[in-house]
Motif scaffolding. Structure first.
Motif, PDB file in Angstrom:
ATOM      1  N   LYS A 279      12.685  -0.610 -17.648  1.00 39.65           N
ATOM      2  CA  LYS A 279      13.181  -0.071 -16.384  1.00 39.65           C
ATOM      3  C   LYS A 279      12.071   0.536 -15.531  1.00 39.65           C
ATOM      4  CE  LYS A 279      17.789   0.972 -18.209  1.00 39.65           C
ATOM      5  NZ  LYS A 279      18.808   2.044 -18.435  1.00 39.65           N
TER       6      LYS A 279
ATOM      7  N   LYS B 199      10.177   3.026 -16.444  1.00 36.82           N
ATOM      8  CA  LYS B 199      10.038   4.448 -16.725  1.00 36.82           C
ATOM      9  C   LYS B 199       8.948   4.663 -17.777  1.00 36.82           C
ATOM     10  CE  LYS B 199      13.517   5.483 -14.037  1.00 36.82           C
ATOM     11  NZ  LYS B 199      13.298   6.198 -12.759  1.00 36.82           N
ATOM     12  N   GLU B 200       8.230   5.748 -17.645  1.00 38.39           N
ATOM     13  CA  GLU B 200       7.180   6.071 -18.605  1.00 38.39           C
ATOM     14  C   GLU B 200       7.773   6.843 -19.776  1.00 38.39           C
ATOM     15  OE1 GLU B 200       3.886   8.987 -17.821  1.00 38.39           O
ATOM     16  OE2 GLU B 200       2.702   7.131 -17.739  1.00 38.39           O
ATOM     17  N   GLN B 201       7.525   6.349 -20.980  1.00 38.00           N
ATOM     18  CA  GLN B 201       8.022   6.970 -22.203  1.00 38.00           C
ATOM     19  C   GLN B 201       6.834   7.335 -23.094  1.00 38.00           C
ATOM     20  OE1 GLN B 201      10.937   7.506 -21.638  1.00 38.00           O
ATOM     21  NE2 GLN B 201      11.867   5.778 -20.561  1.00 38.00           N
TER      22      GLN B 201
ATOM     23  N   SER C   5      12.425   8.699 -25.112  1.00 45.55           N
ATOM     24  CA  SER C   5      12.768   8.645 -23.693  1.00 45.55           C
ATOM     25  C   SER C   5      13.724   9.769 -23.358  1.00 45.55           C
ATOM     26  CB  SER C   5      13.412   7.288 -23.359  1.00 45.55           C
ATOM     27  OG  SER C   5      14.596   7.111 -24.092  1.00 45.55           O
TER      28      SER C   5
ATOM     29  N   LYS D 207       3.465   2.386 -14.426  1.00 48.74           N
ATOM     30  CA  LYS D 207       4.611   2.762 -13.601  1.00 48.74           C
ATOM     31  C   LYS D 207       4.420   2.229 -12.179  1.00 48.74           C
ATOM     32  CE  LYS D 207       4.256   7.158 -13.829  1.00 48.74           C
ATOM     33  NZ  LYS D 207       4.578   8.585 -13.562  1.00 48.74           N
TER      34      LYS D 207
END
Length: 421
Positions: free
Chosen positions: A194, A196-198, A260, A303
């Motif tokens: 998606k 998003k940074e995890q 996450s 990102k």
């Protein structure tokens, strides 16, 4: 007698041309990238009254007798010497330290300039003060430079799309003299599907003399039999020289845990959760040598980022700096070099064009046998006022002397006319 008058007239004409050139130099003393000119003279035709004669056994030789018929302009040279660079601190002010010229384009016609005061137009295209488009090599997302030059544009509203992490490269060293059971951890940032940074944490635990286990959760002490210790997702085996065995260098599709943050309907951060991700691991640059453990884990992916600023490097690379921390090369400026730069034709607006005697432009990137780019600087005019004023005095005195030749010849003609009285 009349010859002296016409010789004086030729001197007046030539010295007036010299003064014109000096005046143009002085007028452009503050013009960035301006190259001064100079005038050189040569004698004109010579009238031979008698030719030279060779020596004979009875008589020596004689020289020819010639009367000069004035002077003429031999050359008007453009002096392309490097001038000093003035620091401005403006990102789009560029100077060339060394040989070469910026390439600018109008339509299909290329021009060349040393004046690097550039600007962005409403389309984000890099242009000079007269709107000519600065030429550069395109650079793709893989860093490969194109073979042809074109316009360079900086889209200040550019957005770098998110790229999902698919591969993790591990390099540097694991300590060969670490005791069994030693644990080294490294936290990394990965980007999910998606965008998003995890967060993921990799743990290296030494299992035996030449073996390390790799975990995605903190391992228990070596030899723990409680059954609560996580299982390693891979193991690494080294040979006697500290190099990985071939089978352990590339290990595709290893499933690891990533952490996450969950969000509720109001977009308020809530508890963290653990997800699974399949990633390709590359251990080919990892060694086991004596010393400290410095294993470096480097994932790909990024990102989404917005262009925050850009700068131009010494090799002409136009670098875009994005909000996600990435720096990408938008293009690389072209610099032209000529076999005879003095043969270039001035076309106004601080630009030059090729002539039949300048040679064809040899265009490449800065530093490839050419000068390098000095960002935040402009090249000053190479006009030296002390030299120009000295030449002006010389030209003025020469003009006066040639005027006196004409007036003296006129007085002699007047005496000749008065013989009739």
């Amino acid at each position: 007698m009349l010859r002296s008058m016409y010789s004086g007239i030729s001197g007046l004409k030539n010295l007036q041309t010299k003064l014109d050139v000096i005046g143009n130099n002085v007028a452009n003393v503050n013009t960035y990238g301006f190259k001064k000119s100079r005038v050189t003279f040569s004698d004109a035709m010579n009238q031979t009254i008698s030719g030279a004669s060779a020596a004979t056994p009875n008589r020596g030789g004689t020289n020819s007798k010639q009367i000069g018929l004035g002077s003429t302009i031999a050359t008007i040279d453009t002096i392309h010497t490097q001038s000093s660079l003035q620091t401005t601190g403006r990102d789009l002010d560029l100077g060339i330290s060394g040989d070469g010229y910026f390439v600018v384009k109008q339509g299909d016609a290329l021009s060349y300039t040393r004046a690097g005061n550039f600007y962005l137009d409403d389309n984000g295209t890099l242009v000079n003060a007269n709107g000519l488009k600065v030429q550069a090599y395109k650079v793709d997302e893989n860093g490969k430079r194109s073979q042809t030059i074109g316009d360079v544009a900086v889209n200040v509203n550019a957005i770098l799309p998110a790229v999902t992490t698919t591969k993790i490269s591990v390099s540097e060293n694991l300590a060969a003299d670490a005791i069994d059971g030693s644990v080294f951890s490294q936290q990394i940032k990965v980007v999910d599907a998606k965008g998003k940074e995890q967060t993921a944490t990799i743990y290296f635990q030494k299992a035996s003399n030449n073996k390390w286990n790799v975990f995605d959760a903190e391992p228990a002490a070596l030899g723990d039999t409680s059954g609560t210790s996580p299982k390693p997702f891979t193991s690494l085996n080294f040979d006697a020289n500290g190099q990985l065995v071939a089978a352990d260098k590339n290990q595709p599709n290893k499933t690891i845990n990533i952490t996450s943050g969950k969000e509720d309907d109001t977009n308020t951060p809530a508890d963290e959760s653990v997800q699974k991700a399949q990633l390709d691991f590359d251990f080919s640059k990892l060694t086991q040598m004596k010393g400290s453990t410095t294993a470096l884990v480097n994932p790909n992916g990024n990102k989404e980022g917005k262009l925050e600023s850009f700068n131009i490097g010494a090799a002409g690379e136009v670098n875009g700096v994005y909000s996600n921390g990435l720096i990408t090369t938008l293009g690389q400026l072209a610099v032209a070099k000529f076999s005879n730069s003095s043969g270039l034709t001035k076309t106004g607006g601080n630009t030059f064009q090729e002539s039949i005697n300048s040679g064809t432009a040899n265009i490449n990137i800065p530093g490839e046998g050419r000068g390098v780019i000095a960002s935040g600087s402009l090249e000053m005019s190479n006009v030296d006022l002390s030299e120009e004023f000295t030449e002006m005095i010389v030209a003025q005195r020469g003009f006066q002397s040639n005027s006196r030749i004409i007036t003296t010849s006129d007085e002699i003609l007047q005496e000749l006319v008065n013989l009739k009285r």
